[in-house]
Enzyme design. Structure first.
Site, short mmCIF file in Angstrom:
data_model
loop_
_atom_site.label_atom_id
_atom_site.label_comp_id
_atom_site.label_asym_id
_atom_site.label_seq_id
_atom_site.Cartn_x
_atom_site.Cartn_y
_atom_site.Cartn_z
N LYS A 1 0.95 -0.91 0.06
CA LYS A 1 0.01 -0.17 -0.12
C LYS A 1 1.18 0.92 -0.08
CE LYS A 1 -2.34 0.98 3.83
NZ LYS A 1 -1.73 -0.12 3.95
N THR B 1 4.12 1.29 -0.61
CA THR B 1 4.52 1.65 -2.23
C THR B 1 3.72 2.18 -3.23
OG1 THR B 1 5.68 -1.12 -1.38
CG2 THR B 1 6.17 -0.34 -3.64
N ARG C 1 2.26 8.54 6.49
CA ARG C 1 2.29 8.46 8.22
C ARG C 1 3.64 7.80 8.18
NH1 ARG C 1 -1.40 3.91 9.68
NH2 ARG C 1 -0.36 3.51 7.47
N LYS D 1 9.60 -7.44 10.92
CA LYS D 1 9.77 -6.55 10.51
C LYS D 1 9.14 -5.45 9.04
CE LYS D 1 14.21 -6.51 6.86
NZ LYS D 1 14.69 -7.73 6.16
N ALA E 1 -3.68 1.96 11.93
CA ALA E 1 -5.48 1.73 12.12
C ALA E 1 -6.02 0.55 12.69
CB ALA E 1 -5.39 1.42 10.36
N PHE F 1 -2.93 -0.55 6.79
CA PHE F 1 -4.34 -2.00 6.95
C PHE F 1 -5.38 -1.83 5.80
CE2 PHE F 1 -2.38 -1.88 11.08
CZ PHE F 1 -1.30 -2.79 11.22
N PHE G 1 3.80 -8.53 -8.93
CA PHE G 1 5.32 -9.09 -8.86
C PHE G 1 5.76 -10.32 -9.89
CE2 PHE G 1 3.57 -8.23 -4.88
CZ PHE G 1 4.83 -8.51 -3.37
N TRP H 1 7.30 -0.50 -8.18
CA TRP H 1 7.93 -1.59 -7.34
C TRP H 1 9.17 -1.58 -7.98
CZ3 TRP H 1 10.79 -5.87 -6.75
CH2 TRP H 1 11.15 -6.66 -5.10
#
Length: 591
Positions: free
Chosen positions: A106, A108, A129, A140, A308, A336, A416, A444
């Site tokens: 999200k 990204t 944020r 991570k 969130a 989220f 991906f 990405w």
């Protein structure tokens, strides 16, 4: 607790050798092999511009920037106040399906879309944020994006940054100390020590502090009482900073915080303790939005950081409203999935700040669709169109929910390299059947070049005036009815399970004049239900309400559902075990 895409194991598209390609060719024993740069390696190679140049893109004079080094700065309150009469740009919200271990991306996508809009000639800014230390050292995850769609300086953003979280922690705990100090020195306000509702906070995952007893050790240490810690992002002070319009509004909201009750159940406010002035002093600089840049040197405001799943999940109102005065398009995110972050963005942030989104981008991945369709993470590399179709029910539920706010939604398929054409086509066909559209995004791996199609379409939708935004419920609905609206219309629960004590508490708050407040749901992010293992689009479930908390200063009622915790714990193997400095003094293991 991570709210950011987990890039672990992700292999991007192999590019054409240009800067946007992550692929690096090496020679090993006479043969050509490939290796891939990590997010942190890409971030370190960024060709950053002085922050004054980034500010100039938005018309911010150098004198109105408070620099923190060469690549980040705060924007002055005086400059922000001077922008209030200007016309707003278009507001674009990026949200997502329920997060899965496969990763959705999200943040990204938020960063990539902002870069994409600038790449097609639009004047755009990004609002996201700040990162909490808890997830960075726990599971991570950070808050700077990934690949070639990142905000920099990435390492600093995910650690101490400009000190905003430390200021919030200090202001919150100053109030805690002053409450106990007031009781120690005679308790003039007649605080019932059994009814002190203000805990302490820490920006770290530490389950041992959830429930504790303070002031042990004798008379000199005060009066022992049971209390606990929340994580800083769950602090009402965090919510207040993110919803306040200026310093005057900030101090008023801080003063409105209810910290305790007397024996007759009458409330004690922060202003009664006389802490609101000193707290405002601690937060004065933290109230100023932070300006940084993307890898492509586009402006990004990074300010505030409520989660969130336990708070309202949006960046600060002051950052968003300022960006809207300075840019033609503002891309922001909500934490989220859309059942949490987007719902709170619409029902809390937009309601309180008078905002209205012009378009929503709903992020999904083929991998996540397969996981929702029952495929194990280890098997995601194999083509499985049937699983994609089965898992799309989660996506469909979110599309329907976002549309219920009257806002047009477009799905961004975060690509991906293992995604097959047939799988992508299946997602697109499903979305089209829902009356929306899906666009494949490759930001990405390729930065703005990989998301120009989405940027063009989003700008068209935002400019069309198609949005007919309205919150999901009215202010005058009863508090329990507001909870039921979200439970039934967003989560698709059959009923809300709240015992008499909780319902009586809600009625008491209504009688005290707080019935017009919105509700902020604290619920697992992994499912529409309160069972994190229940994926897809479940129906026939109930919403158990464990606790309700009045955040009178922030202006909402927190509804704690299921087993969600406002102080997370660390996983069995925390990321902190692998984080260290290398011989060159660089951070290793952060990402």
């Amino acid at each position: 607790m991570s709210e950011t895409q987990d890039e672990t194991g992700r292999v991007p598209d192999i590019g054409d050798g240009t800067q946007s390609s992550r692929c690096v060719f090496t020679r090993a024993k006479g043969r050509q092999t490939m290796s891939f740069k990590t997010d942190i390696e890409i971030a370190r190679e960024a060709k950053k511009r002085p922050i004054q140049e980034i500010g100039a893109k938005l018309g911010i004079p150098e004198a109105d920037l408070l620099p923190f080094g060469h690549d980040k700065a705060k924007v002055s309150a005086e400059f922000i106040a001077a922008q209030r009469g200007k016309k707003d740009g278009k507001l674009i919200l990026v949200t997502a399906i329920n997060p899965t271990p496969a990763g959705e991306g999200k943040t990204t996508t938020t960063v990539g879309l902002g870069d994409g809009l600038n790449a097609i000639g639009k004047k755009a800014a990004i609002c996201i944020r700040e990162a909490s230390l808890g997830p960075c050292f726990g599971m991570k995850g950070g808050a700077a994006g990934g690949g070639y769609a990142q905000v920099v300086p990435m390492e600093e953003m995910n650690l101490h940054f400009t000190g905003d979280f430390h200021a919030i922690t200090s202001a919150h705990n100053l109030l805690s100390a002053m409450i106990d100090n007031h009781i120690y020195w005679g308790n003039e306000l007649e605080i019932d020590e059994r009814r002190v509702v203000w805990k302490r906070v820490l920006d770290m995952n530490d389950r041992a502090l959830r429930d504790c007893v303070t002031s042990l050790g004798g008379v000199a240490n005060g009066f022992p009482r049971q209390t606990g810690f929340d994580i800083t992002v769950a602090s009402e002070v965090m919510a207040i900073l993110c919803l306040a319009l200026d310093l005057d509004d900030l101090q008023k909201r801080l003063g409105d915080i209810i910290v305790a009750y007397r024996r007759d159940r009458s409330p004690i406010y922060c202003r009664d303790i006389k802490a609101d002035g000193a707290m405002t002093v601690l937060l004065q600089q933290a109230m100023q939005p932070n300006l940084v840049q993307t890898l492509e040197n586009n402006p990004a405001f990074v300010h505030g950081g409520p989660f969130a799943n336990i708070a309202h999940g949006c960046n600060s109102v002051v950052a968003t409203t300022t960006a809207l005065k300075l840019a033609d398009y503002v891309v922001t995110e909500a934490g989220f999935g859309a059942d949490l972050g987007a719902e709170k963005f619409m029902n809390i942030k937009c309601r309180k700040a008078g905002l209205a989104p012009d378009c929503v981008v709903l992020v999904a991945t083929v991998r996540a669709m397969k996981m929702n369709g029952g495929v194990a993470k280890a098997d995601l590399a194999e083509e499985n169109v049937d699983a994609v179709n089965a898992g799309c029910s989660n996506l469909g539920r979110h599309i329907e929910n976002v549309k219920s706010f009257g806002v047009p939604v477009v799905v961004g398929i975060n690509h991906f390299s293992g995604d097959t054409d047939a799988e992508v086509a299946a997602v697109k066909a499903y979305v089209e059947a829902q009356g929306s559209e899906a666009i494949l995004c490759k930001h990405w791996a390729h930065g703005s070049e990989g998301i120009k199609e989405m940027a063009t379409r989003v700008a068209e939708i935002a400019d069309s005036g198609a949005s007919q935004f309205a919150p999901l419920y009215s202010d005058d609905l009863r508090l329990i009815e507001k909870i039921e609206v979200i439970a039934k219309r967003i989560y698709r629960a059959d009923e809300v399970l709240a015992d008499k004590k909780i319902r009586d508490q809600l009625r008491q708050w209504e009688e005290a004049g707080y019935g017009n407040l919105p509700v902020c749901m604290a619920k697992t992010q992994y499912s529409f239900s309160t069972d994190p293992n229940l994926r897809g689009a479940p129906v026939g479930h109930s919403l158990p309400v464990r606790e309700v908390r009045l955040s009178a200063g922030a202006g909402f009622v927190v509804v704690v559902c299921g087993e969600i915790m406002t102080m997370p714990g660390l996983p069995r193997v925390p990321s902190a075990e692998a984080i260290m400095l290398n011989d060159a003094g660089e951070i290793e293991g952060l990402f």
